[in-house]
Design an enzyme around this catalytic site. Structure first.
Site, PDB file in Angstrom:
ATOM      1  N   GLU A   9       0.798  -1.226   0.000  1.00  0.00           N
ATOM      2  CA  GLU A   9       0.000   0.000   0.000  1.00  0.00           C
ATOM      3  C   GLU A   9       0.830   1.275   0.000  1.00  0.00           C
ATOM      4  O   GLU A   9       0.425   2.297  -0.529  1.00  0.00           O
ATOM      5  CB  GLU A   9      -0.954  -0.004   1.212  1.00  0.00           C
ATOM      6  CG  GLU A   9      -2.034  -1.050   1.110  1.00  0.00           C
ATOM      7  CD  GLU A   9      -2.999  -1.012   2.281  1.00  0.00           C
ATOM      8  OE1 GLU A   9      -3.292   0.083   2.782  1.00  0.00           O
ATOM      9  OE2 GLU A   9      -3.449  -2.097   2.704  1.00  0.00           O
ATOM     10  N   ASP A  82      -2.166  -4.515   3.348  1.00  0.00           N
ATOM     11  CA  ASP A  82      -2.228  -4.710   4.798  1.00  0.00           C
ATOM     12  C   ASP A  82      -3.131  -5.874   5.200  1.00  0.00           C
ATOM     13  O   ASP A  82      -4.105  -6.186   4.526  1.00  0.00           O
ATOM     14  CB  ASP A  82      -2.722  -3.439   5.492  1.00  0.00           C
ATOM     15  CG  ASP A  82      -1.712  -2.307   5.380  1.00  0.00           C
ATOM     16  OD1 ASP A  82      -0.574  -2.571   4.934  1.00  0.00           O
ATOM     17  OD2 ASP A  82      -2.071  -1.160   5.724  1.00  0.00           O
ATOM     18  N   ASP A  84      -5.623  -6.442   7.047  1.00  0.00           N
ATOM     19  CA  ASP A  84      -6.865  -6.057   7.732  1.00  0.00           C
ATOM     20  C   ASP A  84      -7.985  -5.919   6.701  1.00  0.00           C
ATOM     21  O   ASP A  84      -7.783  -6.191   5.515  1.00  0.00           O
ATOM     22  CB  ASP A  84      -6.681  -4.762   8.543  1.00  0.00           C
ATOM     23  CG  ASP A  84      -6.215  -3.588   7.686  1.00  0.00           C
ATOM     24  OD1 ASP A  84      -6.345  -3.650   6.445  1.00  0.00           O
ATOM     25  OD2 ASP A  84      -5.704  -2.601   8.256  1.00  0.00           O
ATOM     26  N   GLU A  86      -9.569  -3.366   5.272  1.00  0.00           N
ATOM     27  CA  GLU A  86      -9.352  -2.465   4.144  1.00  0.00           C
ATOM     28  C   GLU A  86      -8.275  -3.024   3.216  1.00  0.00           C
ATOM     29  O   GLU A  86      -8.367  -2.928   1.988  1.00  0.00           O
ATOM     30  CB  GLU A  86      -8.959  -1.064   4.625  1.00  0.00           C
ATOM     31  CG  GLU A  86     -10.026  -0.352   5.441  1.00  0.00           C
ATOM     32  CD  GLU A  86     -11.324  -0.063   4.676  1.00  0.00           C
ATOM     33  OE1 GLU A  86     -11.259   0.206   3.460  1.00  0.00           O
ATOM     34  OE2 GLU A  86     -12.398  -0.112   5.310  1.00  0.00           O
ATOM     35  N   TYR A 284       5.618   2.412  10.631  1.00  0.00           N
ATOM     36  CA  TYR A 284       4.400   3.043  10.130  1.00  0.00           C
ATOM     37  C   TYR A 284       3.636   3.776  11.233  1.00  0.00           C
ATOM     38  O   TYR A 284       3.501   3.281  12.340  1.00  0.00           O
ATOM     39  CB  TYR A 284       3.512   1.969   9.501  1.00  0.00           C
ATOM     40  CG  TYR A 284       2.458   2.559   8.634  1.00  0.00           C
ATOM     41  CD1 TYR A 284       2.815   3.394   7.586  1.00  0.00           C
ATOM     42  CD2 TYR A 284       1.125   2.290   8.867  1.00  0.00           C
ATOM     43  CE1 TYR A 284       1.840   3.959   6.793  1.00  0.00           C
ATOM     44  CE2 TYR A 284       0.150   2.833   8.074  1.00  0.00           C
ATOM     45  CZ  TYR A 284       0.524   3.682   7.039  1.00  0.00           C
ATOM     46  OH  TYR A 284      -0.443   4.237   6.260  1.00  0.00           O
ATOM     47  N   ARG A 286       0.434   4.994  11.185  1.00  0.00           N
ATOM     48  CA  ARG A 286      -1.021   4.830  11.338  1.00  0.00           C
ATOM     49  C   ARG A 286      -1.296   3.398  11.785  1.00  0.00           C
ATOM     50  O   ARG A 286      -1.425   2.490  10.973  1.00  0.00           O
ATOM     51  CB  ARG A 286      -1.731   5.146  10.021  1.00  0.00           C
ATOM     52  CG  ARG A 286      -1.681   6.634   9.665  1.00  0.00           C
ATOM     53  CD  ARG A 286      -2.507   6.953   8.442  1.00  0.00           C
ATOM     54  NE  ARG A 286      -1.731   6.745   7.228  1.00  0.00           N
ATOM     55  CZ  ARG A 286      -1.081   7.708   6.568  1.00  0.00           C
ATOM     56  NH1 ARG A 286      -1.099   8.946   7.025  1.00  0.00           N
ATOM     57  NH2 ARG A 286      -0.420   7.428   5.478  1.00  0.00           N
ATOM     58  N   HIS A 329      -0.301  -3.566  11.724  1.00  0.00           N
ATOM     59  CA  HIS A 329       1.074  -3.069  11.768  1.00  0.00           C
ATOM     60  C   HIS A 329       1.637  -3.248  13.171  1.00  0.00           C
ATOM     61  O   HIS A 329       0.929  -3.595  14.101  1.00  0.00           O
ATOM     62  CB  HIS A 329       1.108  -1.579  11.416  1.00  0.00           C
ATOM     63  CG  HIS A 329       0.456  -1.255  10.114  1.00  0.00           C
ATOM     64  ND1 HIS A 329       1.109  -1.340   8.914  1.00  0.00           N
ATOM     65  CD2 HIS A 329      -0.805  -0.875   9.824  1.00  0.00           C
ATOM     66  CE1 HIS A 329       0.274  -1.006   7.943  1.00  0.00           C
ATOM     67  NE2 HIS A 329      -0.907  -0.723   8.473  1.00  0.00           N
TER      68      HIS A 329
END
Length: 822
Positions: A9, A82, A84, A86, A284, A286, A329
């Site tokens: 991403e 990622d 997850d 999303e 990361y 976020r 993450h």
DNA sequence: CAGTGAGCGAGCTTCCGCTTGACTT
């Protein structure tokens, strides 16, 4: 040509991973989502199972084209977005947008960017998890339905440009309800009993009664009973205690600490962290996870051993508190613990240090403390002799704390939001049970209960996170959206003086004093606008379900069921939509007038006509009388900062009409005093002069107005180094940050090799032109951020010994959720 | 920067979450 295309991403991540994989791999980034619902109202086919239409986002067309080209040339495409909800959806959208049907596609996941984790992931590819993708689609579609069906109702019934949504409307509700709670709050006073004893050799002991006394009479009574009393140590209790370090940062805790310790806004924290991330200095930024990779824990332990010694090491894995966490993450940590200086930029370095300390401290030993509680008995011998009565006196308590082993406190102390006055906690002087104490003075100080604090950006994020609302990538945008829509303003507010009483018993004499404190001053706090209150009440009435604080948590459970394959996404949405859409229709049917936006305050004492407050396009205003043919333009005045539609009273409303007013003449021209949204001003000859805090615009007289103008002129003249008769637009001035050239409204810094006194008009103009050119290509500057502060209660006369900031923080550092290493 | 608030009506606004630059001011 590479045989393998890996898609992640983030481009920074792509760069790192490319270094871990061999020549056969090319690693690219999707830059987040590549497809989304179109912005129009036909994105979702409600009649046909809520089938969504997706389009490639405009800003992603180039990315998709490039990835498509590379995919065509590759044998295997590794979708490494990622791990997850999303991320899974991004993989699926990539699969669709890149048309990978006939290609060898592998889905891989990893939660830490380490070589071993990546290589392991490559060994264990899987396929796209369509249940997880469907749960994301359900989330996306629900948010679109809620946002795009309610917002138009607001346009029609209240005002254009307004918005509503699952997340933002609840965020606004939190602020509105807190403000109303504060408005209703009535402070209750009580008296705190404090005693200062002289112990041997200039040492003192401070103790307090554990219960406050209710009022002045009771305080006086207490002190009278203590006249001529004896005091001795009744009990001594020494207990070991420990403190544990906080977990390493998540996005939300980073934003909170950066706000408290560095006065960063939530957005500024993210911008600065992004820079550090792109430079490879931190992981990361976020994330909702507090866990660290085993590799990172090992490296942290090495650094701690090297810097502080082995006994400071205590590695641990932290369990994430938040139920809504998806933990794709790691926690935020330095990529290399040996790096102490990560940037030349001051803010980047300060944020880096915070991250470094927090991550290192999280792997350090507990601090070992020793807490002492001394109980002091009051024997009212004097009172007994006088009255023959033997009143029961409460014990006084002194608390002390000594750090036996500092452990993680050597590196990092977490701060807290609440500023409840902690007891002074230092070391107590040596004491013995039965020891008689010599009283220096006994005080009863009046204090008041405090209302719940207003939210800062960071404390709102904390609240949202606790409710499971919003995601790490959206915390900063939420704060900015609710401000952009005019629901919330971030403001400073001055406090008010309040007097309080103190009774002092010293040398058997009771003295009564009065002192004052400034209460309720606010810095950078979030205040709801009148529009926010209006919209909120409307939404709460007609969309109770969406506005419920647990709505997100409830639908999350259903999304989880979809992700586990236990629930069909379109059925879930259909079920939700049935009830929801009915509410949309009901609310669309009501009359505009039914939404309360006017309130009558009373009658004008002069004319007798009613005065009302109205919520208009630009906020609330007061109006005398009604609009009619005889009275087409009734007097109107805007409410000022700190005044609210719901709470304004007639006397304050009448005040508003006294401004702007004539304040006399100066140099043959009129001076006018008024209040704008930037504060009170004097206008003279087309120029504006701000009033100082001490000036009252309602009473400011002519001479003071003139002196304001003259003071400003004097200050401007002092700044002036050089001006030019030929062009009065150009001036050389002395500013706070050194000399600069002013051309109209533009300010230009003077290069070091030029002497400001010797600049010619031509040189100034040339510099201005040069700046005009470079400005257009230069990177946008980070906005300067005002320091965020909390509700302050500064006591002017109180002089009890305050502990140092660090100790105060240490005393209130919260225990953290930790899980022993398994 | 420093004040606004009529009425008409066309045409527009809006959600949440995942990522960075490319744009002005």
């Amino acid at each position: 040509m590479a045989k393998n295309l890996v898609i992640v991403e983030s481009p920074a991540k792509a760069k790192t991973i490319e270094g871990y994989l061999g020549q056969d791999f090319i690693v690219k980034s999707s830059f987040g989502h590549v497809r989304d619902l179109p912005k129009n109202n036909h994105a979702i086919d409600i009649e046909n199972g809520f089938r969504p239409t997706y389009i490639i986002s405009d800003d992603k067309k180039r990315v998709v084209d490039e990835l498509k080209k590379l995919a065509a040339q590759s044998q295997t495409i590794w979708l490494a977005t990622d791990d997850d909800r999303e991320g899974e959806a991004i993989s699926w959208h990539l699969h669709e947008a890149l048309q990978l049907d006939n290609k060898d596609v592998k889905r891989i996941v990893f939660r830490e960017i380490t070589k071993s984790a990546i290589l392991k992931a490559i060994q264990q590819p899987r396929t796209i998890d369509y249940d997880l993708v469907n749960s994301q689609q359900a989330r996306r579609i629900l948010d679109r339905l809620v946002g795009f069906e309610i917002s138009p109702v607001l346009w029609k019934k209240i005002k254009g440009g307004l918005s509503a949504g699952r997340v933002q409307s609840v965020a606004v509700r939190i602020i509105v309800e807190r403000e109303r709670e504060i408005e209703k709050f009535v402070p209750v006073s009580s008296f705190k009993i404090g005693a200062l004893f002289d112990v041997e050799k200039g040492k003192t002991l401070y103790a307090e009664a554990s219960q406050k006394v209710v009022d002045f009479v009771a305080a006086q009574d207490f002190l009278e009973k203590c006249m001529g009393a004896n005091y001795f140590i009744h009990n001594l209790e020494v207990k070991p205690a420990k403190k544990s370090p906080a977990a390493p940062f998540t996005t939300s805790t980073l934003q909170q600490e950066a706000s408290r310790k560095l006065s960063f806004s939530v957005a500024q924290t993210m911008t600065v962290a992004q820079k550090l991330y792109e430079a490879g200095k931190i992981t990361y930024m976020r994330t909702d996870s507090t866990s660290l990779s085993q590799e990172a824990i090992g490296k942290a332990a090495d650094t701690i051993t090297k810097n502080y010694g082995e006994k400071y090491v205590q590695t641990r894995q932290y369990k994430t508190k938040s139920e809504s966490a998806q933990e794709a993450h790691e926690a935020i940590r330095p990529t290399d613990f040996n790096t102490q200086v990560a940037s030349q930029d001051r803010n980047e370095q300060r944020l880096y240090e915070l991250i470094w300390k927090r991550a290192i401290a999280s792997q350090m030993a507990d601090a070992q403390l020793e807490r002492t509680i001394a109980t002091i008995k009051i024997d009212p011998v004097g009172y007994k002799r006088q009255t023959g009565q033997d009143p029961q006196m409460p014990f006084l308590v002194a608390r002390g704390e000594v750090i036996k082993f500092d452990g993680f406190l050597k590196v990092y102390i977490e701060s807290t939001d609440d500023e409840e006055d902690e007891d002074t906690k230092g070391m107590l002087p040596p004491l013995q049970i039965g020891q008689l104490l010599h009283l220096n003075q006994l005080t009863a100080t009046e204090s008041f209960t405090r209302h719940a604090p207003r939210y800062t950006e960071a404390s709102l994020v904390k609240q949202l996170e606790e409710m499971g609302i919003g995601r790490p990538s959206t915390y900063a945008p939420i704060i900015s959206t609710i401000q952009k829509r005019g629901y919330v303003v971030k403001e400073d507010r001055p406090g008010k003086e309040r007097t309080y009483q103190i009774l002092v018993l010293k040398n058997d004499v009771i003295q009564q004093k009065k002192a004052s404190e400034n209460v309720g001053a606010e810095k950078a706090k979030l205040f709801p606008t009148d529009m926010a209150c209006l919209v909120n009440d409307f939404l709460v009435e007609y969309f109770a379900q969406i506005m419920d604080f647990s709505f997100t948590a409830d639908v999350e459970k259903e999304f989880d069921a979809i992700a586990q394959g236990k629930q069909d996404w379109s059925k879930m949405i259909a079920n939700f939509y049935k009830g929801f859409h009915q509410h949309v229709e009901e609310s669309a049917g009501i009359e505009r007038q039914q939404i309360a936006r006017e309130r009558v305050l009373g009658d004008d004492p002069v004319s007798g006509v009613p005065i009302k407050v109205i919520i208009g396009r630009f906020g609330a205003y007061v109006q005398i009388g009604e609009v009619s043919d005889d009275n087409p333009k009734p007097p109107r005045a805007s409410l000022q900062k700190g005044q609210k539609f719901e709470t304004i009273q007639l006397p304050e409303a009448l005040q508003l009409f006294k401004l702007p007013r004539n304040a006399g003449n100066f140099e043959g021209k009129e001076m006018v005093v008024g209040i704008s949204k930037f504060g009170p001003y004097v206008r003279h000859d087309g120029k504006y002069y701000s009033l100082t805090k001490e000036d009252d615009p309602y009473t400011l007289d002519e001479s003071r107005a003139i002196s304001l103008i003259e003071e400003r002129r004097k200050a401007d003249a002092a700044k002036l180094i050089k001006s030019f008769a030929e062009n009065t637009e150009v001036q050389v001035l002395n500013g706070r940050y050194g000399p600069y050239i002013k051309v109209g409204k533009q300010n230009i810094k003077i290069p070091k090799d030029k002497k400001p006194e010797e600049l010619t008009l031509e040189e100034c103009l040339a510099l201005a032109e040069e700046k005009g050119k470079t400005e257009t290509t230069a990177a946008p500057k980070a906005k300067t951020v005002k320091p965020t502060a909390k509700t302050s209660t500064t006591k002017k006369t109180k002089s009890t010994t305050k502990e140092t900031k660090a100790k105060k923080d240490a005393a209130s550092a919260k225990p953290t959720n930790k899980k022993p290493k398994s």
